[in-house]
Design a protein around this motif. Structure first.
Motif, PDB file in Angstrom:
ATOM      1  N   ASP A 106      33.290 -17.842 -13.797  1.00 38.01           N
ATOM      2  CA  ASP A 106      33.647 -18.426 -12.503  1.00 38.01           C
ATOM      3  C   ASP A 106      32.484 -19.289 -12.005  1.00 38.01           C
ATOM      4  O   ASP A 106      31.323 -18.947 -12.208  1.00 38.01           O
ATOM      5  N   VAL A 107      32.816 -20.380 -11.330  1.00 33.44           N
ATOM      6  CA  VAL A 107      31.791 -21.387 -11.026  1.00 33.44           C
ATOM      7  C   VAL A 107      30.634 -20.867 -10.170  1.00 33.44           C
ATOM      8  O   VAL A 107      29.480 -21.208 -10.443  1.00 33.44           O
ATOM      9  N   ASP A 108      30.902 -20.048  -9.169  1.00 33.89           N
ATOM     10  CA  ASP A 108      29.802 -19.661  -8.266  1.00 33.89           C
ATOM     11  C   ASP A 108      28.794 -18.727  -8.934  1.00 33.89           C
ATOM     12  O   ASP A 108      27.588 -18.995  -8.861  1.00 33.89           O
ATOM     13  N   PRO A 109      29.227 -17.670  -9.621  1.00 32.26           N
ATOM     14  CA  PRO A 109      28.243 -16.903 -10.402  1.00 32.26           C
ATOM     15  C   PRO A 109      27.572 -17.749 -11.482  1.00 32.26           C
ATOM     16  O   PRO A 109      26.386 -17.564 -11.757  1.00 32.26           O
ATOM     17  N   ALA A 110      28.305 -18.704 -12.063  1.00 37.52           N
ATOM     18  CA  ALA A 110      27.705 -19.583 -13.082  1.00 37.52           C
ATOM     19  C   ALA A 110      26.566 -20.404 -12.469  1.00 37.52           C
ATOM     20  O   ALA A 110      25.483 -20.519 -13.048  1.00 37.52           O
ATOM     21  N   LYS A 111      26.799 -20.941 -11.290  1.00 35.06           N
ATOM     22  CA  LYS A 111      25.746 -21.716 -10.602  1.00 35.06           C
ATOM     23  C   LYS A 111      24.540 -20.837 -10.326  1.00 35.06           C
ATOM     24  O   LYS A 111      23.395 -21.261 -10.473  1.00 35.06           O
ATOM     25  N   ASN A 112      24.793 -19.603  -9.889  1.00 34.28           N
ATOM     26  CA  ASN A 112      23.705 -18.671  -9.580  1.00 34.28           C
ATOM     27  C   ASN A 112      22.874 -18.361 -10.831  1.00 34.28           C
ATOM     28  O   ASN A 112      21.648 -18.257 -10.765  1.00 34.28           O
ATOM     29  N   ILE A 113      23.553 -18.245 -11.949  1.00 34.99           N
ATOM     30  CA  ILE A 113      22.872 -17.975 -13.226  1.00 34.99           C
ATOM     31  C   ILE A 113      21.912 -19.123 -13.558  1.00 34.99           C
ATOM     32  O   ILE A 113      20.785 -18.900 -13.984  1.00 34.99           O
TER      33      ILE A 113
END
Ligand code: ARG
Length: 257
Positions: free
Chosen positions: A179-186
């Motif tokens: 999912d995009v938001d956890p991906a961005k956080n990573i």
């Protein structure tokens, strides 16, 4: 004495049973989640915090109850809800037809989607590129479903998006779908622009997905209350604040680590 020593094991067994089945506190509403999914749910110290926690807190406030949060593996979230271990499931859960067969969903509180993370110097850009490569996903997610249904292959399944990314860094998989938001956080946690990895899918989103709160079927009153709260949070601008605050907090934690 003798009678007592015979009675003692029975007492212990009885006590154990009581301990196993604590009465559900009528003043508490329980939320079940999986807390490796910033900014929706993540750990701040030992506490589980995030967008979903704030939304469920607003629901608890509306009901005049305390909120209790339980953290389980993602593929146990909906089964636990159905088994009656919680009243609310909130875990960045995507609404889909399969899940609608077993639970009821509130109105969505965000529209988002899944993306590809891969190395900047050998970017995986989309479906054709991804096909046949080793793909890391969080178990039980729509990213796993995407691999099976859209790419026709089994992904490598991990307990969290971060664990899938660790496998990418270790060269064990060629890309991660998340999912995009956890991906961005990573990526923030991996150094942001300085990271050797990035979101590389083009177009950016592989899917369009709505997140909503799930509850056990057949509770129209609870569903109406949840929808009322979501409506109020949207209308007042409070939902936008909740998103911004939790994105900032989870990014700050990611760079502090
Ligand atoms: N949106 C995706 C799904 O519903 C992933 C959710 C994962 N959530 C989590 N808290 N780990 O399958």
């Amino acid at each position: 004495m003798k009678a007592f020593s015979r009675l003692l094991p029975c007492l212990l067994v009885a006590a154990a049973f009581v301990g196993c089945a604590p009465k559900q506190d009528p003043n508490t509403i329980r939320m079940i989640t999986e807390a490796t999914f910033p900014p929706y749910e993540f750990r701040e110290g030992t506490a589980v915090v995030g967008i979903d926690v704030d939304i469920c807190q607003a629901i608890a406030d509306k009901l005049g109850k305390k909120l209790a949060v339980e953290d389980v593996e993602f593929d146990s979230v909906l089964p636990s809800l159905i088994a009656g271990k919680a009243e609310l499931a909130a875990a960045g859960i995507t609404v889909n037809e399969d899940r609608k067969k077993t639970v009821d969903f509130s109105d969505p509180y965000v529209t988002t989607g899944i993306v590809i993370i891969s190395a900047k110097d050998s970017p995986v850009k989309g479906k054709e590129d991804a096909q046949g490569k080793a793909i890391g996903v969080q178990n039980g997610t729509t990213s796993a479903d995407y691999c099976v249904n859209e790419l026709g292959q089994e992904p490598d399944r991990f307990d969290s998006p971060a664990a899938a990314f660790a496998a990418l860094k270790a060269g064990k998989v060629s890309l991660v779908i998340a999912d995009v938001d956890p991906a961005k956080n990573i990526i923030v946690q991996d150094g942001g622009d300085a990271s050797a990895f990035a979101i590389t899918s083009e177009p950016y989103f592989l899917t369009s997905e709505d997140y909503a709160i799930a509850i056990a079927k057949g509770q129209p009153e609870l569903l109406a209350t949840i929808n009322e709260v979501i409506g109020e949070l949207k209308a007042s601008g409070r939902l936008d604040e909740i998103f911004a605050a939790n994105k900032a907090k989870s990014d700050a934690l990611a760079t502090a680590e």
